[in-house]
Scaffold this motif. Structure first.
Motif, PDB file in Angstrom:
ATOM      1  N   ASP A   1     -10.841 -29.120 -26.233  1.00 37.32           N
ATOM      2  CA  ASP A   1     -11.995 -28.298 -26.084  1.00 37.32           C
ATOM      3  C   ASP A   1     -12.907 -29.221 -25.400  1.00 37.32           C
ATOM      4  O   ASP A   1     -14.150 -29.012 -25.379  1.00 37.32           O
TER       5      ASP A   1
ATOM      6  N   TYR B   1     -17.490 -32.041 -20.060  1.00 38.14           N
ATOM      7  CA  TYR B   1     -18.385 -31.148 -21.152  1.00 38.14           C
ATOM      8  C   TYR B   1     -17.518 -30.928 -22.233  1.00 38.14           C
ATOM      9  O   TYR B   1     -16.438 -31.033 -22.249  1.00 38.14           O
ATOM     10  N   ASP B   2     -18.160 -30.637 -23.660  1.00 36.97           N
ATOM     11  CA  ASP B   2     -17.491 -30.019 -24.499  1.00 36.97           C
ATOM     12  C   ASP B   2     -18.226 -28.779 -25.052  1.00 36.97           C
ATOM     13  O   ASP B   2     -19.112 -28.444 -24.260  1.00 36.97           O
ATOM     14  N   ASP B   3     -17.976 -28.334 -26.234  1.00 34.59           N
ATOM     15  CA  ASP B   3     -18.540 -27.180 -26.681  1.00 34.59           C
ATOM     16  C   ASP B   3     -20.208 -27.355 -27.266  1.00 34.59           C
ATOM     17  O   ASP B   3     -20.951 -26.614 -27.261  1.00 34.59           O
ATOM     18  N   PHE B   4     -20.605 -28.663 -27.246  1.00 38.16           N
ATOM     19  CA  PHE B   4     -21.836 -28.990 -27.684  1.00 38.16           C
ATOM     20  C   PHE B   4     -22.713 -29.477 -26.311  1.00 38.16           C
ATOM     21  O   PHE B   4     -23.828 -29.144 -26.410  1.00 38.16           O
ATOM     22  N   CYS B   5     -22.216 -30.277 -25.369  1.00 36.90           N
ATOM     23  CA  CYS B   5     -23.107 -31.047 -24.708  1.00 36.90           C
ATOM     24  C   CYS B   5     -22.279 -31.334 -23.113  1.00 36.90           C
ATOM     25  O   CYS B   5     -21.053 -31.019 -23.152  1.00 36.90           O
TER      26      CYS B   5
ATOM     27  N   LEU C   1     -25.500 -38.186 -22.653  1.00 30.83           N
ATOM     28  CA  LEU C   1     -24.987 -36.756 -23.011  1.00 30.83           C
ATOM     29  C   LEU C   1     -26.186 -35.741 -23.483  1.00 30.83           C
ATOM     30  O   LEU C   1     -27.193 -36.248 -24.426  1.00 30.83           O
TER      31      LEU C   1
ATOM     32  N   HIS D   1     -26.186 -28.246 -24.221  1.00 29.16           N
ATOM     33  CA  HIS D   1     -26.158 -27.496 -23.323  1.00 29.16           C
ATOM     34  C   HIS D   1     -27.525 -26.931 -22.599  1.00 29.16           C
ATOM     35  O   HIS D   1     -27.321 -26.281 -21.564  1.00 29.16           O
TER      36      HIS D   1
ATOM     37  N   ILE E   1     -17.387 -37.947 -24.330  1.00 30.54           N
ATOM     38  CA  ILE E   1     -17.524 -36.329 -24.316  1.00 30.54           C
ATOM     39  C   ILE E   1     -15.794 -35.908 -24.291  1.00 30.54           C
ATOM     40  O   ILE E   1     -15.631 -34.794 -24.684  1.00 30.54           O
ATOM     41  N   ILE E   2     -14.929 -36.829 -24.398  1.00 26.80           N
ATOM     42  CA  ILE E   2     -13.755 -36.336 -24.638  1.00 26.80           C
ATOM     43  C   ILE E   2     -13.068 -36.257 -25.921  1.00 26.80           C
ATOM     44  O   ILE E   2     -13.515 -37.466 -26.704  1.00 26.80           O
TER      45      ILE E   2
END
Lengths: 139, 468
Positions: free
Chosen positions: A58, A92-96, A109, A112, A133-134
């Motif tokens: 994600d 990116y991820d689902d948070f930031c 970081l 969003h 981020i990963i």
């Protein structure tokens, strides 16, 4: 750099793109300058020269086009997100978002909504920034 | 030449497209030109083309119109996009926005993935650094570490995953001979450092897993409860059955949802599989070509990291190409920065607030509208695409038949966690205030009055290291 790449490759299934071509970097930097966005930091380009984009759980580290997976296209993503001037989203991820802030000369970081900075990273801490981020499989 | 977006241009383009009989890559344009049966046209498109059409409609509806014709085009596009959204059970919501603290966001993120990154020294407080250097001469029993006295821990305690590791943290702190007095004044980042060090496997580790990932647990649960429906939806979209079975298996066992990570296995024994198994000395004498591969054998080999022995192949013997197989991602239905509106920040990571969505739709559609806006009264609003049905749990397309609903809110398990979490509800302002009070010199609660000393020492060290 070695440690970061080792960790990415060690995590099975974490897909990486092919190494970056120099001509594509020049084209990307020119376009970013034209759009008034932050230019890409040198150490990040060096990383992309080894693997031009990473797909984690994600989460992604974006790459310079052309990329096989269009979702990893850094230029297109920043255009769609209308990234504020002087800044560039690198992953990116689902948070930031992981951004590079040209004015502060640091990685960050950021949530969003671009309102809250969770963490900042000095330029020399760029590997930690990319790792932050990963996400890998936690099974 | 007609102006871009003008009525003539649209008509002209339509004529061209009709003449040319558009290839599959351009068929999404039909949704833009067709003002009557555009929903049927949209439905007939592949998911990739639906996303293209959606993005064009969004861009047209958001353009700044300079002519009456452009205004009409923007308005029609808006209408079409709203219809597509409505049918998909989506709406563009505008909620009052309250910026969350970085500490809370950091803790929510840790809770979701069950993982924490190594903390860099500059994130840690001078108080914690002081106590890390000045350890107790003898270890104290773990019971001496009363986490209730720690204001910052109250942020963590709101989540079950952190309450579950309290004993391990106490043991770690005791083993490290840390002074329990520090609990009153250390920060959220300091606690993250303690968690990282208590759970890291090796000295060089950059990430430490401290709890099962909530994200993965959600994936496992949905695969177990709705596996047949997930399979039927993907089959209806023409996805290879071998991939579907392997994906569901990977979801159930590991929470894996990415095609790159799925080992696609043969459902039936082939000559190649039997030969490979024999070479690897896996007993397989009782099986013949064409027999179904028992699920237990698939699981056994995958757990033993030998899934490659069963790997599915094309007729020409090459390994099945996974490039076009769908991957999925986990989406927070309520924006993490909006967790406050759930009444309790831990709820944002409840499985009922997660959605498993096609990777193609996740960022391109579900996050496409994310935007902050300020009103004249300076109040901030957050725009976001949200589901009208709170039980939405899976999305593999814009139509309802490509979605799955699951009501987890009323399950006894979910209710129990909710009741327990609510006991630990705390406001960030209260925690900050308490922390500040504890750090203030001469405060009776802080008998050691260490504040000034520690800060001076920290500043001196910092200057020394800069000069050095």
């Amino acid at each position: 750099m070695g440690e970061l790449l080792k960790l990415i490759r060690k995590n099975k299934g974490t897909k990486t793109e092919l190494p970056l071509q120099k001509k594509d970097v020049i084209a990307a930097q020119k376009e970013l300058n034209k759009e008034g966005r932050s230019s890409l930091p040198v150490e990040f380009i060096r990383f992309l020269e080894k693997c031009n984009g990473v797909e984690g759980v994600d989460s992604v580290i974006l790459g310079i086009p052309p990329v096989q997976n269009q979702a990893l296209d850094l230029m297109a993503f920043n255009k769609v997100k209308n990234t504020p001037q002087g800044m560039i989203i690198l992953g990116y991820d689902d948070f930031c978002f992981l951004v590079f802030d040209n004015n502060q000369e640091q990685y960050a970081l950021i949530s969003h909504d671009l309102q809250t900075t969770l963490e900042t990273f000095e330029k020399e801490e760029w590997e930690d920034a990319l790792l932050s981020i990963i996400h890998f499989d936690n099974v | 030449m007609a102006a871009k977006g003008s009525k003539y241009a649209r008509k002209h383009l339509k004529e061209i497209s009709e003449e040319k009989k558009p290839d599959t890559e351009d068929t999404f344009l039909d949704v833009i030109y067709d003002d009557i049966s555009y929903l049927e046209t949209f439905d007939a498109l592949s998911l990739d083309n639906q996303i293209k059409a959606y993005k064009v409609l969004k861009a047209l509806s958001e353009m700044y119109p300079t002519t009456a014709e452009e205004r009409t085009l923007a308005s029609i596009s808006q209408h079409k996009m709203n219809s597509i959204n409505m049918r998909a059970g989506l709406e563009i919501a505008q909620n009052p926005h309250y910026a969350m603290s970085a500490d809370e966001l950091h803790v929510i993120r840790m809770d979701c993935y069950g993982c924490v990154d190594a903390r860099r020294p500059h994130l840690l407080s001078p108080y914690y650094n002081h106590f890390s250097k000045n350890k107790l001469s003898k270890p104290l029993p773990p019971e001496n570490y009363n986490l209730e006295t720690a204001p910052s821990w109250k942020i963590f305690r709101q989540f079950k995953s952190f309450r579950d590791i309290e004993n391990k943290l106490k043991e770690y702190m005791a083993h490290q001979r840390l002074n329990p007095e520090m609990l009153k004044i250390i920060s959220v980042q300091d606690f993250s450092d303690i968690i990282f060090n208590a759970f890291k496997q090796n000295a060089k580790d950059k990430k430490a897993i401290f709890a099962p990932s909530k994200r993965n647990q959600f994936v496992k649960d949905i695969a177990r409860e709705k596996g047949d429906e997930l399979s039927a939806i993907m089959q209806a979209q023409g996805v290879d059955k071998r991939y579907i079975n392997s994906l569901l298996n990977a979801m159930k066992h590991f929470g894996i949802t990415d095609a790159n990570r799925v080992i696609v296995t043969e459902p039936y024994f082939t000559k190649r599989v039997l030969t490979d198994l024999k070479r690897a000395k896996i007993p397989c004498e009782e099986y013949n070509i064409g027999d179904p591969v028992p699920q237990a054998l698939v699981d056994e080999l995958i757990y033993a990291d030998k899934g490659y022995l069963l790997v599915a192949r094309e007729k020409n013997g090459t390994i099945l190409d996974k490039t076009n197989f769908p991957s999925f991602e986990v989406h927070h239905k309520v924006a993490v920065s909006e967790s406050g509106r759930l009444g309790h920040i831990s709820k944002v990571n409840y499985r009922r607030n997660f959605l498993l969505v096609s990777s193609k739709l996740h960022i391109e559609v579900l996050h496409a509208f994310d935007k902050l806006s300020k009103t004249q009264s300076a109040e901030t609003y957050q725009r976001r695409l949200e589901f009208t049905d709170p039980s939405a749990a899976f999305m593999y397309g814009f139509r309802k038949e490509n979605q799955i609903q699951l009501n987890w809110q009323d399950t006894p398990e979910e209710k129990k966690i909710e009741e327990e979490d609510e006991k630990y509800l705390v406001s960030y302002d209260e925690v900050s205030h308490e922390l500040q009070e504890n750090r203030t010199p001469n405060n009776k609660a802080n008998e050691q009055s260490i504040d000034v000393k520690i800060v001076i020492e920290y500043i001196r060290n910092k200057h020394r290291s800069k000069r050095g």
